[in-house]
Design an enzyme around this catalytic site. Structure first.
Site, PDB file in Angstrom:
ATOM      1  N   ARG A  77       0.817  -1.317   0.072  1.00  0.00           N
ATOM      2  CA  ARG A  77       0.031  -0.050   0.125  1.00  0.00           C
ATOM      3  C   ARG A  77       0.777   0.983   0.143  1.00  0.00           C
ATOM      4  O   ARG A  77       0.556   2.095  -0.583  1.00  0.00           O
ATOM      5  CB  ARG A  77      -0.922  -0.105   1.280  1.00  0.00           C
ATOM      6  CG  ARG A  77      -2.007   1.233   0.901  1.00  0.00           C
ATOM      7  CD  ARG A  77      -2.955   0.953   2.294  1.00  0.00           C
ATOM      8  NE  ARG A  77      -2.605   1.295   3.554  1.00  0.00           N
ATOM      9  CZ  ARG A  77      -3.439   0.928   4.659  1.00  0.00           C
ATOM     10  NH1 ARG A  77      -4.655   0.616   4.452  1.00  0.00           N
ATOM     11  NH2 ARG A  77      -2.641   1.015   5.916  1.00  0.00           N
ATOM     12  N   ARG A 116      10.521  18.649  -8.212  1.00  0.00           N
ATOM     13  CA  ARG A 116      11.635  18.753  -8.814  1.00  0.00           C
ATOM     14  C   ARG A 116      12.988  19.097  -8.139  1.00  0.00           C
ATOM     15  O   ARG A 116      14.018  18.773  -8.146  1.00  0.00           O
ATOM     16  CB  ARG A 116      11.628  18.994 -10.379  1.00  0.00           C
ATOM     17  CG  ARG A 116      10.712  18.154 -11.168  1.00  0.00           C
ATOM     18  CD  ARG A 116      10.631  18.971 -12.731  1.00  0.00           C
ATOM     19  NE  ARG A 116      10.422  20.323 -12.303  1.00  0.00           N
ATOM     20  CZ  ARG A 116      10.141  20.991 -13.386  1.00  0.00           C
ATOM     21  NH1 ARG A 116      10.179  20.492 -14.811  1.00  0.00           N
ATOM     22  NH2 ARG A 116       9.634  22.137 -13.329  1.00  0.00           N
ATOM     23  N   LYS A 122      -2.466   6.976   1.152  1.00  0.00           N
ATOM     24  CA  LYS A 122      -2.233   7.508   2.719  1.00  0.00           C
ATOM     25  C   LYS A 122      -1.310   8.321   2.718  1.00  0.00           C
ATOM     26  O   LYS A 122       0.071   8.188   2.900  1.00  0.00           O
ATOM     27  CB  LYS A 122      -1.945   6.065   3.419  1.00  0.00           C
ATOM     28  CG  LYS A 122      -2.474   6.228   4.833  1.00  0.00           C
ATOM     29  CD  LYS A 122      -2.129   4.758   5.490  1.00  0.00           C
ATOM     30  CE  LYS A 122      -1.824   4.850   6.947  1.00  0.00           C
ATOM     31  NZ  LYS A 122      -2.957   5.385   7.750  1.00  0.00           N
ATOM     32  N   GLU A 178     -15.930   6.844   6.446  1.00  0.00           N
ATOM     33  CA  GLU A 178     -15.095   6.375   6.926  1.00  0.00           C
ATOM     34  C   GLU A 178     -14.844   7.145   8.322  1.00  0.00           C
ATOM     35  O   GLU A 178     -15.273   8.613   8.250  1.00  0.00           O
ATOM     36  CB  GLU A 178     -13.785   5.745   6.442  1.00  0.00           C
ATOM     37  CG  GLU A 178     -13.109   6.903   6.034  1.00  0.00           C
ATOM     38  CD  GLU A 178     -11.636   6.568   5.262  1.00  0.00           C
ATOM     39  OE1 GLU A 178     -11.117   5.383   5.716  1.00  0.00           O
ATOM     40  OE2 GLU A 178     -11.127   7.232   4.604  1.00  0.00           O
TER      41      GLU A 178
HETATM   42  N1  PXG Z   1      -9.136   5.154   7.477  1.00  0.00           N
HETATM   43  C1  PXG Z   1      -8.242   6.078   7.544  1.00  0.00           C
HETATM   44  C2  PXG Z   1      -8.502   7.554   7.256  1.00  0.00           C
HETATM   45  C3  PXG Z   1      -7.057   5.577   8.067  1.00  0.00           C
HETATM   46  O1  PXG Z   1      -6.121   6.644   8.296  1.00  0.00           O
HETATM   47  C4  PXG Z   1      -7.701   3.399   8.285  1.00  0.00           C
HETATM   48  C5  PXG Z   1      -9.035   3.770   7.737  1.00  0.00           C
HETATM   49  C6  PXG Z   1      -7.674   2.031   8.826  1.00  0.00           C
HETATM   50  O2  PXG Z   1      -6.810   1.349   7.900  1.00  0.00           O
HETATM   51  P1  PXG Z   1      -5.719   0.223   8.280  1.00  0.00           P
HETATM   52  O3  PXG Z   1      -4.831  -0.226   7.204  1.00  0.00           O
HETATM   53  O4  PXG Z   1      -4.974   0.574   9.526  1.00  0.00           O
HETATM   54  O5  PXG Z   1      -6.843  -1.088   8.748  1.00  0.00           O
HETATM   55  C7  PXG Z   1      -6.745   4.326   8.717  1.00  0.00           C
HETATM   56  C8  PXG Z   1      -5.533   4.014   9.292  1.00  0.00           C
HETATM   57  C9  PXG Z   1      -2.628   7.093  13.630  1.00  0.00           C
HETATM   58  C10 PXG Z   1      -3.166   5.910  13.016  1.00  0.00           C
HETATM   59  O6  PXG Z   1      -1.594   7.721  14.142  1.00  0.00           O
HETATM   60  C11 PXG Z   1      -3.810   5.907  11.795  1.00  0.00           C
HETATM   61  C12 PXG Z   1      -4.119   4.861  11.092  1.00  0.00           C
HETATM   62  C13 PXG Z   1      -3.412   3.592  11.365  1.00  0.00           C
HETATM   63  C14 PXG Z   1      -2.730   3.759  12.459  1.00  0.00           C
HETATM   64  C15 PXG Z   1      -2.339   4.648  13.227  1.00  0.00           C
HETATM   65  O7  PXG Z   1      -3.773   7.638  14.114  1.00  0.00           O
HETATM   66  N2  PXG Z   1      -4.954   4.885  10.000  1.00  0.00           N
END
Ligand code: PXG
Length: 290
Positions: free
Chosen positions: A50, A103, A149, A182
């Protein structure tokens, strides 16, 4: 604490980047949040893939090939003697000048922090969360894909501030059309008459790895699954609701916009999926030794 920064392990006090880094100046970069459980980096391959997809989408050349990045993560965990950790991998466009032009950034900045993270207090896993839908809409797919991300989390932070203002723990963002999207760092699931429902990735969500694991568990157990377009009405009338994320794992939701969900307690399907998820965190990943 040792931090990996551009190929070296340095002390936390020395782990600094330039004020000209475009990660800071423009949020120009991508990241991953990964966890290790008892010397097993859960679903590491999925997180690495990812990260490279996020980088590719913003035309950012990763400074290392995938295998070398895995090595760097393990090296950081070893240096900190961590069996259990939250692993933050951050890649920015690098140091440039005042101006958007990427760049001008010769070399991407890469750092890895291994630490602990607690998104929600432990008692909330037993009691369940109270959340609200917020006025801040999720970034629209057509402008900036939430599948990237990226280091631009302002959209999510504004939603989080709204949740805090409402004195609840988490915010659910809707799409521009008002469908369920979400939360600020978690995906959302509904249980309705033993069927598992979650917004489709096409609704403009991050394709969560925890979400994928939960869908896999459900399919294996012959629970009917639907990735769909869902409304607040669906949410209010669900039997169970829970959130998924790397940091949060699986956390029940018992109240949304003042409406009690189901019987107001974490539901049975949520609890059994949690149990199976915890089992998966013991076996499904990349093993390392200290
Ligand atoms: N939606 C968003 C917007 C995220 O940032 C998830 C869903 C869940 O994805 P995963 O792949 O983790 O199941 C995320 C994940 C933090 C932190 O520091 C944020 C995430 C994961 C770990 C830590 O707040 N976001």
């Amino acid at each position: 604490m040792k931090i990996y920064l551009n190929g070296k392990l340095v002390d936390k006090a020395e782990a600094k980047v330039s004020v000209f880094d475009h990660g800071l100046l423009y949020g120009d970069g991508v990241f991953e949040g990964i966890r290790s459980y008892n010397c097993l980096i859960f679903r590491l391959k999925d997180h690495i893939d990812r990260l490279y997809r996020s980088a590719h989408a913003i035309l950012l050349d990763m400074p290392l090939p995938k295998e070398k990045l895995v090595g760097a993560i393990v090296k950081t965990l070893k240096a900190n003697k961590l069996k259990e950790a939250y692993i933050r991998v951050v890649v920015t466009r690098g140091e440039g000048d005042l101006g958007l032009d990427p760049r001008r950034c010769r070399q991407a900045t890469l750092f890895i922090i291994t630490d602990s993270i607690a998104l929600y207090p432990a008692e909330l896993y037993k009691k369940g969360l109270d959340i609200v839908t917020v006025p801040t809409r999720r970034n629209i797919n057509e402008a900036l894909s939430p599948q990237i991300k990226s280091l631009n989390y302002l959209n999510n932070i504004m939603a989080k501030i709204e949740a805090i203002n409402f004195k609840v723990e988490e915010a659910l963002m809707l799409t521009n059309e008002g469908y369920l999207c979400e939360c600020t760092g978690d995906n959302i699931f509904l249980v309705k008459e033993s069927m598992l429902l979650t917004p489709a990735t096409s609704m403009g969500i991050l394709a969560g790895i925890t979400r994928e694991v939960v869908l896999g568990i459900a399919r294996k157990r012959n629970i009917l699954v639907s990735e769909d377009m869902l409304t607040r009405y669906d949410l209010f009338n669900a039997n169970e609701v829970f959130l998924t994320g790397t940091a949060a794992e699986i956390i029940p939701v018992v109240k949304i916009d003042g409406r009690v969900i189901g019987n107001g307690k974490p539901g049975n399907i949520t609890l059994s999926l949690t149990e199976e998820f915890r089992r998966a965190t013991r076996i499904d990943g990349y093993r390392y030794s200290l």
